[in-house]
Design an enzyme around this catalytic site. Structure first.
Site, PDB file in Angstrom:
ATOM      1  N   ASP A 261      -4.923  37.966 -24.818  1.00  0.00           N
ATOM      2  CA  ASP A 261      -5.773  36.866 -25.276  1.00  0.00           C
ATOM      3  C   ASP A 261      -6.723  36.356 -24.209  1.00  0.00           C
ATOM      4  OD1 ASP A 261      -3.644  35.819 -23.801  1.00  0.00           O
ATOM      5  OD2 ASP A 261      -3.476  34.007 -25.009  1.00  0.00           O
TER       6      ASP A 261
ATOM      7  N   THR B 168      -5.842  30.429 -25.978  1.00  0.00           N
ATOM      8  CA  THR B 168      -5.153  31.255 -26.960  1.00  0.00           C
ATOM      9  C   THR B 168      -5.693  31.019 -28.363  1.00  0.00           C
ATOM     10  OG1 THR B 168      -3.130  31.320 -25.641  1.00  0.00           O
ATOM     11  CG2 THR B 168      -2.909  31.771 -27.988  1.00  0.00           C
TER      12      THR B 168
END
Length: 722
Positions: free
Chosen positions: A497, A319
């Protein structure tokens, strides 16, 4: 009668202090007790299962025992007791400093922080408002007791040195306990030091303790400093020439500036794969269910520019790598997280700072996890984010929490009192967390009209449920944006992501997304690396699905051009997705690539026809030349990005009209943020552009849906008052 006189038990207890081993044993015991109080009472470390709980309980003992057992090798009496006093003070100071810092920043001390490099004395650590609590005396009780006993002469110096053999026995016991702790921690979280330490420092504290965390941080700080020592301005100039001739593209003037001065709202769809878009599944109730109906509608809207071949380009930083790619148009590191490794001192020319200095944007990140995760508390300051609304801003009682932070529906809703105080135009990023491994959620949060599959794999079954929940959360937020009037003043960027399902779980996942689990190959898994990327520009009618091959690296220059900001003077490796002349490859972090014709999933992997998915057994001469050139381009791109970040080369260059970010300007504590937002609105008065000011101080929270279990029960209310 002396307060130290009494029965035999007390005398026995006091007599133990008169031996070197006894004294050190008591100190180790006290350090353990205080660590437990801090772990559970201040740091809120939560063990996932009994194994992690056991590790948290025993981890301070082994390392502390090693440190104090070393003192047993000191023969000289005065030196032994002086060393014992110094080490005890150091242990207490390290623990208490972390307690104070965590209360203020929900983060642990790093070497850079302590030395000032990351800003303990630069990033808003106001010693005039240090959060000292009445019961903090407990963290110094052992030192006080020992000093009092010494003054009262109830502790006598032990003149008898501990023999080397006996001292070695105690040291070995400490080493054995720490070794067992380390082995079990690494077994539970593979590559604990090499990988997990670079993504989230709480893993090290939870599994090994504060002392090992400081040593680990020292090691990585040393590596970073060594790597950056030989950096030069010339290296940056080479990269700038490469970007000017190979990467920069002039904007498509039909798209340039079409979102000028609008708010930018980024919605980070955690672990969300492109395969979920338009996906229908047959649930356990025998009916067909659409997994993400609302996101599907956005994807197909004529106000949305949607990209069907948008690839995540993250590495181990997951992330945080995605954030870095989108905010700086550079890759994450080959190993670990750039945020965690360099974020505290890195020089960025990132989106929030550029938008602020170019068009006066205010900025914020809204995240349901703790600020320490991926070192965001420090990294965002270096990027120039004015606000960071992390978990500490919200009601984080157990009923409001998913395994990774505040539930998405609550995060969006409870951010409203903060969002409506921000000056417009603003740049706000929402980091969702509910759709995160292990894809579990409370029964009350499940949609009774949605049934997931029975794949035989709990991760896959749960993934569809949490993705559906995320879809509902985004829909509620969209509804609010429209009711409040923010929608028409904004552009909304939605992106995934990284992958949600991977590894062996792909076999169970494959049949639901159009693949054969038994024949799944590296090409298939690479195609599953695609995530959604959508730019919704209210009022536009030319939105459509675009099949160009693009990646996360390309987002920043694309958004800047949509906002009317020329990117030519900035050091960015991405290319505007709407511009002509794009290079026809997407570089993967592992050295592989995807092009419209040929895909190589990894650096030394097989080659596949991108359109058919068939493996290319032997490249023809033309293909060989094409592959050779593409691999060279990918290699140079990755190396140039790594060199820029590893050596912190942007410190040698400040673009014309851009002011270097000063992290001292930002303070993310709840109290400081509340004060700042209120003061901004009051000082600007009639000139304030915040939504709250435009509504004459009336909150827009009532515009938000109450179709949230915790809200309906009355358990939830935003912490921040408007």
């Amino acid at each position: 009668m002396s307060i130290f006189s009494g029965d035999n038990k007390l005398k026995k207890l006091l007599s133990a202090f008169n031996t070197r081993v006894g004294l050190l044993s008591f100190i180790v015991f006290f350090v353990w007790v205080k660590s437990m109080i801090a772990y559970f009472g201040v740091f809120n470390l939560r063990g996932v299962g009994p194994a992690e709980l056991v590790l948290m309980i025993i981890n301070p003992i082994g390392f502390t025992a090693i440190c104090f057992a070393v003192l047993l090798f000191i023969r000289r009496t005065s030196l032994f007791y002086l060393a014992t006093l110094v080490l005890t003070i150091a242990a207490n100071f390290l623990l208490y400093l972390n307690i104070l810092y965590y209360r203020e920043f929900t983060d642990f001390i790093t070497i850079d922080t302590m030395t000032g490099g990351a800003g303990m004395f630069q990033h808003g650590f106001d010693f005039g408002s240090v959060p000292v609590h009445l019961m903090d005396w407990v963290y110094w009780i052992d030192l006080v007791v020992i000093i009092v006993l010494l003054i009262a002469k109830k502790i006598k110096f032990d003149q008898r040195p501990v023999g080397a053999k006996r001292a070695f026995t105690y040291l070995s016991m400490g080493l054995a306990l720490f070794g067992l702790d380390f082995w079990f921690g690494d077994f539970n979280k593979h590559q604990l030091i090499l990988r997990k330490a670079q993504s989230d420092k709480t893993y090290i504290v939870r599994y090994l303790g504060l002392g090992p965390w400081m040593l680990t941080d020292s090691y990585y700080t040393h590596l970073a400093n060594t790597q950056r020592k030989d950096a030069s301005k010339e290296s940056l100039q080479e990269i700038q020439k490469y970007i000017a001739s190979n990467r920069y593209l002039a904007p498509n003037m039909k798209m340039y500036g079409i979102a000028k001065n609008r708010n930018v709202i980024e919605i980070h769809l955690e672990s969300f794969q492109q395969a979920l878009i338009d996906l229908k599944i047959k649930g356990t109730d025998g009916k067909e269910h659409v997994v993400t109906p609302f996101l599907n509608s956005i994807y197909h809207s004529n106000s949305t520019y949607s990209f069907s071949n948008f690839f995540n380009q993250v590495g181990q930083g997951k992330t945080s790598d995605a954030e870095n790619l989108l905010e700086t148009s550079t890759f994450g590191l080959p190993a670990g997280s750039l945020f965690a490794k360099y974020g505290s001192t890195q020089t960025f020319q990132a989106m929030p700072a550029i938008l602020n200095q170019t068009d006066g944007y205010s900025s914020a990140v809204v995240h349901g996890n703790v600020g320490a995760f991926y070192n965001r508390l420090n990294t965002y300051k270096q990027m120039g984010y004015q606000n960071f609304f992390d978990q500490s801003f919200f009601d984080n009682s157990a009923s409001n929490m998913s395994p990774w932070g505040i539930k998405d529906k609550l995060l969006f809703r409870d951010s409203v009192p903060l969002l409506e105080q921000m000056q417009q135009p603003f740049y706000v990023k929402y980091l969702t967390v509910t759709n995160h491994l292990t894809y579990t959620m409370d029964d009350e949060d499940k949609d009774p009209n949605f049934a997931t599959v029975d794949s035989g794999n709990k991760l896959v079954d749960g993934y569809f449920e949490t993705a559906h929940y995320l879809d509902q959360a985004v829909q509620q937020f969209y509804d609010y944006l429209k009711k409040s009037g923010l929608y028409d003043k904004s552009i909304i960027v939605l992106y995934g992501d990284h992958y949600g399902i991977s590894g062996s779980d792909n076999k169970a996942f494959a049949p639901y997304v159009g693949y054969n689990g038994d024949t799944l190959n590296s090409y298939d898994t690479t195609m599953l690396q695609r995530t959604p990327f959508m730019v919704d520009i209210p009022g536009q009618t030319s939105g459509h699905i675009i099949n160009t091959y693009v990646g996360q690296l390309d987002v920043m220059p694309t958004l800047e051009h949509l906002l009317g900001i020329d990117t030519k003077k900035y050091v960015q490796f991405g290319q505007d997705m709407f511009a002509s002349g794009r290079q026809d490859f997407v570089a993967l972090r592992n050295g592989g690539f995807v092009t419209p014709t040929i895909t190589q999933p990894s650096l030394n992997g097989s080659f596949y026809d991108t359109q058919t998915g068939l493996q290319i057994e032997k490249l023809n001469a033309q293909q060989e030349q094409y592959v050779k050139e593409t691999k060279q381009k990918v290699s140079y791109l990755l190396k140039a990005s790594d060199k820029l970040n590893n050596q912190n080369l942007l410190r040698f260059y400040t673009p014309e009209g851009f002011k270097a970010v000063d992290p001292k300007d930002y303070n993310y504590t709840v109290k400081a943020t509340e004060k700042k937002l209120k003061k901004e609105n009051e000082d600007l008065a009639a000139r304030s552009n915040s939504l709250l000011s435009q509504n004459q101080g009336k909150s827009t929270l009532p515009d938000y849906s109450v179709d949230i279990p915790e809200v309906q029960k009355g358990q939830d209310s935003p912490k921040v008052k408007d």
